[in-house]
Design a protein around this motif. Structure first.
Motif, PDB file in Angstrom:
ATOM      1  N   SER B  18       0.838  -1.190   0.000  1.00  0.00           N
ATOM      2  CA  SER B  18       0.000   0.000   0.000  1.00  0.00           C
ATOM      3  C   SER B  18       0.881   1.251   0.000  1.00  0.00           C
ATOM      4  O   SER B  18       2.049   1.215   0.396  1.00  0.00           O
ATOM      5  CB  SER B  18      -0.927   0.004   1.208  1.00  0.00           C
ATOM      6  OG  SER B  18      -0.166   0.040   2.393  1.00  0.00           O
ATOM      7  N   VAL B  19       0.286   2.350  -0.467  1.00  0.00           N
ATOM      8  CA  VAL B  19       1.020   3.610  -0.548  1.00  0.00           C
ATOM      9  C   VAL B  19       0.033   4.759  -0.390  1.00  0.00           C
ATOM     10  O   VAL B  19      -1.159   4.626  -0.725  1.00  0.00           O
ATOM     11  CB  VAL B  19       1.785   3.708  -1.883  1.00  0.00           C
ATOM     12  CG1 VAL B  19       0.826   3.752  -3.068  1.00  0.00           C
ATOM     13  CG2 VAL B  19       2.733   4.893  -1.895  1.00  0.00           C
ATOM     14  N   ALA B  20       0.517   5.875   0.147  1.00  0.00           N
ATOM     15  CA  ALA B  20      -0.332   7.058   0.306  1.00  0.00           C
ATOM     16  C   ALA B  20       0.413   8.292  -0.154  1.00  0.00           C
ATOM     17  O   ALA B  20       1.625   8.422   0.047  1.00  0.00           O
ATOM     18  CB  ALA B  20      -0.760   7.211   1.770  1.00  0.00           C
ATOM     19  N   PHE B  21      -0.336   9.183  -0.778  1.00  0.00           N
ATOM     20  CA  PHE B  21       0.207  10.454  -1.252  1.00  0.00           C
ATOM     21  C   PHE B  21      -0.543  11.586  -0.559  1.00  0.00           C
ATOM     22  O   PHE B  21      -1.745  11.474  -0.290  1.00  0.00           O
ATOM     23  CB  PHE B  21       0.022  10.591  -2.773  1.00  0.00           C
ATOM     24  CG  PHE B  21       0.421   9.389  -3.562  1.00  0.00           C
ATOM     25  CD1 PHE B  21      -0.454   8.814  -4.472  1.00  0.00           C
ATOM     26  CD2 PHE B  21       1.672   8.821  -3.402  1.00  0.00           C
ATOM     27  CE1 PHE B  21      -0.089   7.709  -5.212  1.00  0.00           C
ATOM     28  CE2 PHE B  21       2.038   7.710  -4.130  1.00  0.00           C
ATOM     29  CZ  PHE B  21       1.161   7.145  -5.039  1.00  0.00           C
ATOM     30  N   TRP B  22       0.168  12.677  -0.342  1.00  0.00           N
ATOM     31  CA  TRP B  22      -0.421  13.812   0.363  1.00  0.00           C
ATOM     32  C   TRP B  22      -0.394  15.056  -0.525  1.00  0.00           C
ATOM     33  O   TRP B  22       0.550  15.255  -1.313  1.00  0.00           O
ATOM     34  CB  TRP B  22       0.363  14.051   1.655  1.00  0.00           C
ATOM     35  CG  TRP B  22      -0.037  15.281   2.395  1.00  0.00           C
ATOM     36  CD1 TRP B  22      -1.081  15.444   3.247  1.00  0.00           C
ATOM     37  CD2 TRP B  22       0.639  16.541   2.360  1.00  0.00           C
ATOM     38  NE1 TRP B  22      -1.114  16.720   3.750  1.00  0.00           N
ATOM     39  CE2 TRP B  22      -0.060  17.413   3.229  1.00  0.00           C
ATOM     40  CE3 TRP B  22       1.765  17.031   1.676  1.00  0.00           C
ATOM     41  CZ2 TRP B  22       0.309  18.730   3.427  1.00  0.00           C
ATOM     42  CZ3 TRP B  22       2.154  18.337   1.875  1.00  0.00           C
ATOM     43  CH2 TRP B  22       1.425  19.181   2.737  1.00  0.00           C
ATOM     44  N   CYS B  23      -1.408  15.898  -0.392  1.00  0.00           N
ATOM     45  CA  CYS B  23      -1.498  17.130  -1.173  1.00  0.00           C
ATOM     46  C   CYS B  23      -2.006  18.262  -0.289  1.00  0.00           C
ATOM     47  O   CYS B  23      -3.012  18.099   0.426  1.00  0.00           O
ATOM     48  CB  CYS B  23      -2.442  16.946  -2.357  1.00  0.00           C
ATOM     49  SG  CYS B  23      -2.793  18.470  -3.278  1.00  0.00           S
ATOM     50  N   ASN B  24      -1.341  19.397  -0.376  1.00  0.00           N
ATOM     51  CA  ASN B  24      -1.805  20.619   0.276  1.00  0.00           C
ATOM     52  C   ASN B  24      -2.085  21.651  -0.802  1.00  0.00           C
ATOM     53  O   ASN B  24      -1.149  22.111  -1.470  1.00  0.00           O
ATOM     54  CB  ASN B  24      -0.750  21.129   1.260  1.00  0.00           C
ATOM     55  CG  ASN B  24      -1.197  22.405   1.958  1.00  0.00           C
ATOM     56  OD1 ASN B  24      -0.577  23.449   1.824  1.00  0.00           O
ATOM     57  ND2 ASN B  24      -2.272  22.323   2.696  1.00  0.00           N
ATOM     58  N   PRO B  25      -3.330  22.010  -1.031  1.00  0.00           N
ATOM     59  CA  PRO B  25      -3.659  22.916  -2.143  1.00  0.00           C
ATOM     60  C   PRO B  25      -3.314  24.362  -1.815  1.00  0.00           C
ATOM     61  O   PRO B  25      -2.923  24.697  -0.693  1.00  0.00           O
ATOM     62  CB  PRO B  25      -5.173  22.738  -2.261  1.00  0.00           C
ATOM     63  CG  PRO B  25      -5.612  22.453  -0.854  1.00  0.00           C
ATOM     64  CD  PRO B  25      -4.507  21.627  -0.263  1.00  0.00           C
ATOM     65  N   ILE B  26      -3.476  25.211  -2.801  1.00  0.00           N
ATOM     66  CA  ILE B  26      -3.304  26.646  -2.595  1.00  0.00           C
ATOM     67  C   ILE B  26      -4.375  27.128  -1.611  1.00  0.00           C
ATOM     68  O   ILE B  26      -5.552  26.731  -1.716  1.00  0.00           O
ATOM     69  CB  ILE B  26      -3.388  27.396  -3.932  1.00  0.00           C
ATOM     70  CG1 ILE B  26      -2.182  27.019  -4.802  1.00  0.00           C
ATOM     71  CG2 ILE B  26      -3.446  28.905  -3.728  1.00  0.00           C
ATOM     72  CD1 ILE B  26      -2.240  27.554  -6.212  1.00  0.00           C
ATOM     73  N   SER B  27      -3.967  27.969  -0.681  1.00  0.00           N
ATOM     74  CA  SER B  27      -4.879  28.441   0.355  1.00  0.00           C
ATOM     75  C   SER B  27      -6.116  29.097  -0.259  1.00  0.00           C
ATOM     76  O   SER B  27      -6.022  29.939  -1.159  1.00  0.00           O
ATOM     77  CB  SER B  27      -4.150  29.451   1.253  1.00  0.00           C
ATOM     78  OG  SER B  27      -5.032  29.977   2.225  1.00  0.00           O
ATOM     79  N   GLY B  28      -7.277  28.677   0.226  1.00  0.00           N
ATOM     80  CA  GLY B  28      -8.525  29.266  -0.235  1.00  0.00           C
ATOM     81  C   GLY B  28      -9.152  28.595  -1.442  1.00  0.00           C
ATOM     82  O   GLY B  28     -10.284  28.915  -1.804  1.00  0.00           O
TER      83      GLY B  28
END
Lengths: 114, 113
Positions: B18-28
């Motif tokens: 198994s594997v997981a990816f993380w994303c933090n989008p542009i604020s707002g």
């Protein structure tokens, strides 16, 4: 089915010459059309978009694109190519209200030769 | 303005792991997208969130892929178990709203051996 086609896998052009990267679409209705550029090991960067209005759209880095409804095309152009323009170019579209899913072409690799 | 952040940049796993990816989008940005880009192809949408709700997951292989968007901000995409054909770059994008320009992160390159 709605689709976006980029008929050329690769385009080679000499530095200083004009360049064209072709894109056609298949859709019923009025598409929103986009061009993105991808440099190695980087994400896609937005270049320009067409929604309505003038058929000639100007974007970043001197690029422009011409929307032609009768030919269902949205070709990317630049009057004078730079070596730094060498990259992978993607045409994309979404097809109107209710479904804003972007459909991408397979990409065209542009190589500008010094 | 900070762009879309993704981690890790690279991941190598064996099939069935198994594997997981993380994303933090542009604020707002209210809308968040996960795409799969297989070598030689254009990105293909896997899932689209509007705030913390799923808008479109019609192309997500739900038997092995899952995604969530925590409190309408960060998102994770998980694959369990991975198959060889999952080898690809996974791109996260965000936009202020569904019809707006999408801004992409640098992606996570997954290799399944």
């Amino acid at each position: 089915a709605q689709s976006v086609a980029q008929p050329e896998d690769q385009v080679n052009v000499a530095e200083g010459n004009p360049l064209t990267v072709k894109c056609t679409y298949s859709v019923s209705g009025n598409p929103y059309l986009f061009w993105y550029v991808q440099y190695p090991n980087r994400g896609l960067q937005f270049l320009l978009k067409y929604i309505t209005g003038d058929n000639l759209v100007k974007g970043s880095y001197g690029f422009e694109a011409e929307f032609n409804k009768s030919q269902t095309s949205f070709h990317l152009k630049k009057p004078s190519a730079l070596v730094s323009d060498s990259a992978l170019y993607f045409c994309a579209a979404h097809f109107g209200a209710g479904s804003y899913q972007l459909t991408f072409g397979k990409g065209t690799k542009l190589s500008v030769i010094p | 303005e900070a762009g879309v952040a993704q981690s890790p940049r690279y991941k190598i796993i064996e099939k069935r792991q198994s594997v997981a990816f993380w994303c933090n989008p542009i604020s707002g940005h209210a809308t968040l997208y996960w795409y799969q880009q297989i070598l030689g192809q254009g990105p293909k949408l896997l899932i689209q969130f509007q705030n913390n709700g799923v808008v479109d997951d019609s192309q997500l292989p739900k038997d092995r892929f899952s995604a969530e968007r925590l409190k309408g901000v960060d998102s994770t995409l998980k694959i369990q178990p991975a198959k060889l054909e999952d080898s690809a770059v996974y791109l996260c994008a965000s936009s202020p709203s569904r019809a707006d320009i999408q801004y992409f992160g640098a992606g996570t390159r997954l290799s399944v051996l």
